[in-house]
Design an enzyme around this catalytic site. Structure first.
Site, PDB file in Angstrom:
ATOM      1  N   TYR A  76       1.206  -1.533  -0.121  1.00  0.00           N
ATOM      2  CA  TYR A  76      -0.049  -0.215  -0.099  1.00  0.00           C
ATOM      3  C   TYR A  76       0.136   1.842  -0.679  1.00  0.00           C
ATOM      4  O   TYR A  76       0.889   2.171  -0.730  1.00  0.00           O
ATOM      5  CB  TYR A  76      -0.319  -0.013   1.486  1.00  0.00           C
ATOM      6  CG  TYR A  76      -2.256   1.028   1.150  1.00  0.00           C
ATOM      7  CD1 TYR A  76      -2.944   1.528   0.592  1.00  0.00           C
ATOM      8  CD2 TYR A  76      -1.931   1.941   2.170  1.00  0.00           C
ATOM      9  CE1 TYR A  76      -3.804   1.914   0.864  1.00  0.00           C
ATOM     10  CE2 TYR A  76      -2.618   2.725   2.633  1.00  0.00           C
ATOM     11  CZ  TYR A  76      -3.533   3.115   2.045  1.00  0.00           C
ATOM     12  OH  TYR A  76      -4.404   3.810   2.007  1.00  0.00           O
ATOM     13  N   ASP A  77       1.465   1.804   0.950  1.00  0.00           N
ATOM     14  CA  ASP A  77       2.488   2.568   1.278  1.00  0.00           C
ATOM     15  C   ASP A  77       3.682   2.669  -0.818  1.00  0.00           C
ATOM     16  O   ASP A  77       3.300   3.867  -0.784  1.00  0.00           O
ATOM     17  CB  ASP A  77       3.852   2.408   2.156  1.00  0.00           C
ATOM     18  CG  ASP A  77       2.623   1.985   3.647  1.00  0.00           C
ATOM     19  OD1 ASP A  77       1.757   2.029   3.399  1.00  0.00           O
ATOM     20  OD2 ASP A  77       3.781   2.707   4.757  1.00  0.00           O
ATOM     21  N   GLU A  78       3.930   1.408  -0.595  1.00  0.00           N
ATOM     22  CA  GLU A  78       4.808   1.969  -1.895  1.00  0.00           C
ATOM     23  C   GLU A  78       3.743   2.256  -3.343  1.00  0.00           C
ATOM     24  O   GLU A  78       4.336   3.357  -3.809  1.00  0.00           O
ATOM     25  CB  GLU A  78       5.857   1.273  -2.324  1.00  0.00           C
ATOM     26  CG  GLU A  78       6.898   1.155  -0.695  1.00  0.00           C
ATOM     27  CD  GLU A  78       8.053   1.809  -0.573  1.00  0.00           C
ATOM     28  OE1 GLU A  78       8.032   3.189  -1.694  1.00  0.00           O
ATOM     29  OE2 GLU A  78       9.085   1.597   0.042  1.00  0.00           O
ATOM     30  N   ASN A 126      -6.343   8.839   8.764  1.00  0.00           N
ATOM     31  CA  ASN A 126      -7.090   8.304   8.974  1.00  0.00           C
ATOM     32  C   ASN A 126      -8.823   8.967   9.554  1.00  0.00           C
ATOM     33  O   ASN A 126      -8.857   9.870   9.894  1.00  0.00           O
ATOM     34  CB  ASN A 126      -7.103   8.044  10.817  1.00  0.00           C
ATOM     35  CG  ASN A 126      -6.230   6.535  10.367  1.00  0.00           C
ATOM     36  OD1 ASN A 126      -4.795   7.956  10.542  1.00  0.00           O
ATOM     37  ND2 ASN A 126      -5.829   5.649  10.817  1.00  0.00           N
ATOM     38  N   GLY A 161      -1.451   0.358  22.748  1.00  0.00           N
ATOM     39  CA  GLY A 161      -2.618   0.905  23.066  1.00  0.00           C
ATOM     40  C   GLY A 161      -2.127   3.042  23.655  1.00  0.00           C
ATOM     41  O   GLY A 161      -2.393   3.752  23.112  1.00  0.00           O
TER      42      GLY A 161
END
Ligand code: NAD
Length: 313
Positions: free
Chosen positions: A147-149, A176, A209
């Site tokens: 996805y990123d690349e 997001n 978290g």
């Protein structure tokens, strides 16, 4: 105007807004992660056409796609962490070859080309908040790299057409975003936590978290993207909010807003999961007059209502 991925979460909201403005819209989608239900309310709309096709093989031979487009918004791409594992090649194809096909078409048509890139282009950032001038920290062979690349490739391709062919282009880097029409099982934190809270199941927070995200309600994002489309700006321009919170805070907020008895549990974190993420919005503010308007409580409440109807049915 052409909107690729028009039956997806974010793109279907873009389509709604374009139609409300009186724009004629052709959407192309193969429903790999989108759904006809997201645009079902537009079935009889005189200015809307939905074409089913996989863009990896170029633009389909369909009468709706033959006319000249004045703008092409390339939004098609699976985008959730679950998709990175399930659809790695599909992701690379829609951000790679499909982007080249669409840039070629935009150049021929003299259309403005807008591509929805991502904050993932910054990888696991070492700079906080992230300005557009930051080049990122991406693991090129990690599980998120498909996805990123490929989004970084899409940006590079977009700038190559702009520089060498004079194509009118715009790049938005989306942070997001959440809201109605997300898939409950797509692995993103907000739909996962909401579904778990509504079912009274444990809320599965990854790691400690303490990792953060800055969450943006979809209406704010659509305003920002269309402001970029209307401007003559090339970008890249970040779009999102500065409502940064830890995943634990997000889980607690959702449990409270949903009035849920769910408890928080902690599960192992996925690799290369970014530690902190918040956009520097200076460019969006100064160049587009962008200002987010929907706070987390309001946006999350609306999203919980959307999922509550589905969980109940
Ligand atoms: P989504 O999966 O809901 O929407 C993407 C749409 O593209 C789906 O309808 C899918 O079926 C379609 N599609 C995928 N591959 C295709 C192909 N080969 N041919 C035709 N259609 C295809 O995802 P979303 O969250 O709405 O994301 C929309 C865009 O915004 C994506 O480009 C994504 O990378 C980008 N983005 C989203 C976020 C976010 O927080 N939602 C963040 C950053 C970037």
């Amino acid at each position: 105007m052409l909107v690729t991925g028009g039956a997806g979460f974010v793109p279907s909201h873009i389509v709604d807004e374009l139609l409300a403005r009186g724009v004629t819209v052709v959407a192309i989608d193969n429903f790999v992660t989108g759904s006809k239900e997201n645009v079902a309310h537009l079935a009889e709309h005189p200015d809307f056409t939905l074409v089913e096709a996989d863009l990896a093989y170029g633009l389909p031979a369909d009468p709706a796609v033959e006319e000249r487009f004045d703008a092409i918004m390339h939004c098609a791409s699976p985008a959730s962490p679950t998709d990175f594992g399930l659809l790695p090649i599909e992701i690379m194809k829609v951000n790679g070859p499909a982007t080249l096909h669409l840039l070629e078409r935009a150049t021929t048509d003299g259309a403005r080309f807008l591509v929805t890139s991502t904050s993932e282009a910054y990888g696991d950032p070492e700079v906080h908040p992230q300005p557009e001038t930051y080049w990122g920290n991406v693991n090129p062979i990690g599980i998120r790299s498909v996805y990123d690349e490929s989004k970084r490739f899409a940006e590079a391709a977009t700038m190559a057409y702009h520089r060498s062919r004079g194509t009118d282009v715009a790049i938005v880097r989306i942070f997001n975003t959440y809201g109605p029409r997300m898939r409950s099982d797509d692995g993103r934190a907000i739909p996962t936590f909401i579904t778990q809270a509504l079912r009274g199941e444990p809320i599965t927070v990854h790691g400690t978290g303490d990792q953060t995200r800055s969450i943006c309600y979809v209406d704010d994002l659509v305003r920002g993207i269309l402001a970029l489309l209307d401007s003559g700006e090339t970008g890249p321009i970040n779009c999102g909010t500065e409502y940064e919170m830890t995943m634990r805070q997000l889980a607690e907020t959702i449990v409270n807003l949903a009035g849920s008895p769910s408890q928080i549990t902690y599960v192992p974190r996925t690799s290369d999961d970014p530690e902190r993420r918040r956009p520097d919005l200076t460019r969006a503010r100064t160049l587009l007059g962008y200002e987010p308007q929907v706070g987390p409580d309001e946006g999350l409440r609306t999203t919980i209502e959307y999922f509550a109807q589905r969980v109940a049915n």
